[in-house]
Design a protein around this motif. Structure first.
Motif, short mmCIF file in Angstrom:
data_model
loop_
_atom_site.label_atom_id
_atom_site.label_comp_id
_atom_site.label_asym_id
_atom_site.label_seq_id
_atom_site.Cartn_x
_atom_site.Cartn_y
_atom_site.Cartn_z
N ASP A 25 0.83 -1.21 0.00
CA ASP A 25 0.00 0.00 0.00
C ASP A 25 0.87 1.26 0.00
O ASP A 25 0.60 2.22 0.70
CB ASP A 25 -0.97 0.01 1.18
N GLN A 27 1.61 4.14 -1.97
CA GLN A 27 1.05 4.90 -3.07
C GLN A 27 2.11 5.68 -3.85
O GLN A 27 2.03 5.79 -5.06
CB GLN A 27 -0.03 5.84 -2.57
N ARG A 56 -3.42 6.70 -13.83
CA ARG A 56 -3.25 6.24 -12.46
C ARG A 56 -2.12 7.01 -11.77
O ARG A 56 -2.26 7.48 -10.64
CB ARG A 56 -2.99 4.73 -12.43
N ILE A 60 -2.53 9.50 -8.54
CA ILE A 60 -1.78 9.26 -7.30
C ILE A 60 -0.92 10.47 -6.96
O ILE A 60 -0.85 10.90 -5.80
CB ILE A 60 -0.92 7.98 -7.41
#
Length: 74
Positions: A25, A27, A56, A60
């Protein structure tokens, strides 16, 4: 820099990094991997996958306030 034309090998490593970043996780790393995947998919002639990875990365970067990532992804 193109590592001896081994684009698919680079993409394979980036996909592995993508899985690891998602599992953790992380990012920030996921965003950077996505940005690099976008470039490589474009070089491989896969514009849909390139656009998906680029969007994407941009998303992010925007969510995390990472201006450098936003610039590279854009």
């Amino acid at each position: 820099m193109q590592p001896l034309g081994e684009h698919q090998r680079v993409v394979d490593y980036l996909r592995e990094a993508e899985v690891l970043a998602a599992t953790l996780d992380d990012q920030r790393r996921l965003g950077w991997v996505s940005a690099y995947l976008s470039q490589y998919y474009a070089w491989l002639g896969e514009p849909e996958r390139a656009a998906e990875a680029g969007h994407r990365a941009l998303s992010i970067g925007g969510a995390g306030g990472d201006f450098g990532l936003q610039v590279v992804a854009d």
